[in-house]
Enzyme design. Structure first.
Site, PDB file in Angstrom:
ATOM      1  N   SER A 182       0.983  -1.543  -0.186  1.00  0.00           N
ATOM      2  CA  SER A 182      -0.133  -0.073   0.118  1.00  0.00           C
ATOM      3  C   SER A 182       0.671   1.366   0.116  1.00  0.00           C
ATOM      4  O   SER A 182      -0.003   2.022   0.083  1.00  0.00           O
ATOM      5  CB  SER A 182      -0.812   0.470   1.214  1.00  0.00           C
ATOM      6  OG  SER A 182      -0.138  -0.201   2.176  1.00  0.00           O
ATOM      7  N   HIS A 208      -5.412  -3.048  -2.842  1.00  0.00           N
ATOM      8  CA  HIS A 208      -4.992  -2.683  -3.886  1.00  0.00           C
ATOM      9  C   HIS A 208      -4.158  -3.175  -5.450  1.00  0.00           C
ATOM     10  O   HIS A 208      -4.375  -2.193  -6.301  1.00  0.00           O
ATOM     11  CB  HIS A 208      -3.345  -1.479  -3.416  1.00  0.00           C
ATOM     12  CG  HIS A 208      -3.787  -0.667  -2.180  1.00  0.00           C
ATOM     13  ND1 HIS A 208      -4.461   0.270  -2.345  1.00  0.00           N
ATOM     14  CD2 HIS A 208      -3.550  -1.238  -1.060  1.00  0.00           C
ATOM     15  CE1 HIS A 208      -3.946   1.400  -0.684  1.00  0.00           C
ATOM     16  NE2 HIS A 208      -3.770  -0.280  -0.639  1.00  0.00           N
ATOM     17  N   LYS A 223     -12.086   1.103  -2.711  1.00  0.00           N
ATOM     18  CA  LYS A 223     -10.764   1.333  -3.320  1.00  0.00           C
ATOM     19  C   LYS A 223     -11.025   1.556  -5.068  1.00  0.00           C
ATOM     20  O   LYS A 223     -11.879   1.944  -4.956  1.00  0.00           O
ATOM     21  CB  LYS A 223      -9.344   0.568  -3.332  1.00  0.00           C
ATOM     22  CG  LYS A 223      -9.029   0.416  -1.352  1.00  0.00           C
ATOM     23  CD  LYS A 223      -7.390   0.030  -1.253  1.00  0.00           C
ATOM     24  CE  LYS A 223      -7.534   0.962   0.060  1.00  0.00           C
ATOM     25  NZ  LYS A 223      -8.300   0.355   1.653  1.00  0.00           N
TER      26      LYS A 223
HETATM   27  N1  PMP Z   1      -5.000  -3.972   3.113  1.00  0.00           N
HETATM   28  C1  PMP Z   1      -4.513  -2.532   2.942  1.00  0.00           C
HETATM   29  C2  PMP Z   1      -3.947  -3.473   2.249  1.00  0.00           C
HETATM   30  C3  PMP Z   1      -5.047  -1.095   2.839  1.00  0.00           C
HETATM   31  O1  PMP Z   1      -4.412  -0.785   2.215  1.00  0.00           O
HETATM   32  C4  PMP Z   1      -6.047  -1.336   3.380  1.00  0.00           C
HETATM   33  C5  PMP Z   1      -6.256   0.415   3.958  1.00  0.00           C
HETATM   34  N2  PMP Z   1      -6.088   1.080   3.889  1.00  0.00           N
HETATM   35  C6  PMP Z   1      -7.129  -2.446   4.601  1.00  0.00           C
HETATM   36  C7  PMP Z   1      -6.635  -3.238   3.958  1.00  0.00           C
HETATM   37  C8  PMP Z   1      -7.897  -1.949   4.715  1.00  0.00           C
HETATM   38  O2  PMP Z   1      -9.293  -1.991   4.231  1.00  0.00           O
HETATM   39  P1  PMP Z   1     -10.424  -1.032   4.573  1.00  0.00           P
HETATM   40  O3  PMP Z   1     -10.293   0.529   4.603  1.00  0.00           O
HETATM   41  O4  PMP Z   1     -11.663  -1.211   3.552  1.00  0.00           O
HETATM   42  O5  PMP Z   1     -10.503  -0.920   5.799  1.00  0.00           O
END
Ligand code: PMP
Length: 396
Positions: free
Chosen positions: A180, A208, A239
């Protein structure tokens, strides 16, 4: 009470003096990818709306039709009276999309990682986790009480070393698909080879990668042409899919187990029914409008080349997530502020979101950005880059 207040305030002051204080901006409009904050207009390079599906006409229609039909809330957890048919329909479609036997929708990716990992593993088990995995994976691992071995980022030799020397009731390798904060892709072929060799399962967090990598946006496994039933995959809806929630894709026996044992699923009110309806629409759009993904790829390459030309410390390969790694938090903050002054909306990403001394600006691209948007960013980075010595910065 006074002691509590003094402690919290002094901790906040420390965060501030370390250059790590976080504040939330209030966005007044989101005419994507251009936004208005405090009456100022910006090009937004900080959104995960990778395919610009947020606000797509067909998603809006599907969501409002579901609201008309089922109401604005599920009004109960799935196991009580919240299992509205649209959830099961969406799960069947999401499982097919990811090439898995089944899927289970969660309220968010964070909640899914926390509760799935801590349901499937306990103190008898061993988790192998990439050092740059998302916070929700880290928290899920901790909550599970399993033995946790953190391997160096994407370092398959290190992973093999610790797999060789460790045993437990169950073994699992957990990794982000696309990382991320770095935008690089997990070495899934090698992870799978090692998983087979050392009898582990694999969990891939495709937050992602969903919608972006692989055939019809199926994700990391598809990107590498893999198909294994011991790989379980988390996808998120907030996303690229332009909606919300998350879905864990796995064999049916795992889904059955989660429905019976996963506290984050059992004890939480289901999402509003409009959310699964929106996800179904998003999957269809991605299949039919493939130009979105190809445009995102073009733009990823465009910015990557431009940053390399400036010799800026970025990822080794083009990606829709492009870090500009500075190292020092205050320098990163200054760079972000300078870009903001010039109507470029970026965030300084600092510890603990990233490891110490790797503060960065994270550029997120969407298929609606233009080359001119990127040129504007690059023209501002060019003189600033020298000033803040990004050339000399090193990853810790
Ligand atoms: N996993 C990753 C790799 C993320 O980047 C994120 C959110 N930034 C999440 C899980 C969490 O997902 P959510 O925003 O749906 O809570």
């Amino acid at each position: 009470m006074k002691r509590f207040k003094d402690q919290i305030i002094s901790e906040l002051e420390k965060i501030k003096s370390d250059g790590l204080l976080r504040k939330m901006d209030i966005l007044e409009s989101g005419d994507f990818p251009y936004i208005t904050v405090n009456g100022r207009h910006y090009i937004n390079f900080s959104s995960n709306n990778y395919l610009a599906l947020n606000g797509h006409k067909l998603i809006k229609e599907a969501m409002s039709q579901a609201t008309e039909k089922y109401g604005t809330s599920a009004s109960a957890s799935r196991l009580i009276s919240g299992n509205i048919e649209i959830f099961e329909q969406a799960e069947a479609i999401l499982a097919l999309f990811k090439g898995k036997e089944s899927a289970l929708i969660f309220n968010s990716g964070y909640q899914a990682n926390l509760s799935v990992i801590s349901t499937l593993f306990n103190e008898k088990d061993v988790i192998f986790s990439d050092e740059l995995n998302h916070a929700s994976i880290i928290d899920g691992c901790r909550l599970s009480k399993a033995k946790i071995f953190v391997y160096r980022h994407n370092d398959m030799n290190h992973l093999e070393d610790i797999l060789q020397s460790t045993d437990g009731r169950r073994k699992v390798i957990i990794t982000d698909g696309v990382f991320s904060m770095d935008g690089d892709i997990a070495d899934l072929p090698q992870i799978c080879y090692l998983a087979e060799r050392y009898d582990a399962i694999v969990i891939v967090d495709d937050a992602h990668s969903t919608g972006v990598l692989g055939v019809n946006g199926a994700g990391t496994e598809s990107h590498f042409g893999l198909k294994n039933d011991y790989i379980f995959v988390l996808g998120t809806g907030g996303k690229a899919l332009g909606g919300g929630g998350a879905f864990f894709c796995c064999p049916k026996y795992v889904r059955d187990y989660l429905i019976n044992r996963c506290r984050g699923f059992i004890y939480s009110t289901a999402l509003p029914p409009s959310v699964p309806a929106g996800l179904i629409a998003a999957i269809n759009i991605i299949k039919n409008e493939t130009v979105r993904v190809s445009r995102l790829k073009e733009l990823s390459l465009y910015i990557h080349k431009a940053l390399k030309r400036l010799n800026i410390n970025t990822s080794s390969a083009p990606s829709h997530i492009t870090p500009i790694i500075i190292g020092d938090s205050l320098k990163t903050l200054n760079l972000a502020q300078n870009l903001l002054k010039n109507h470029i909306y970026v965030k300084a990403i600092r510890p603990p979101t990233v490891p110490p001394n790797t503060s960065r600006i994270r550029i997120s691209l969407t298929s609606l950005h233009t080359e001119a948007d990127i040129d504007k960013l690059i023209s501002l980075l060019s003189p600033t880059a020298k000033e803040i010595n990004v050339y000399e910065s090193k990853r810790a």
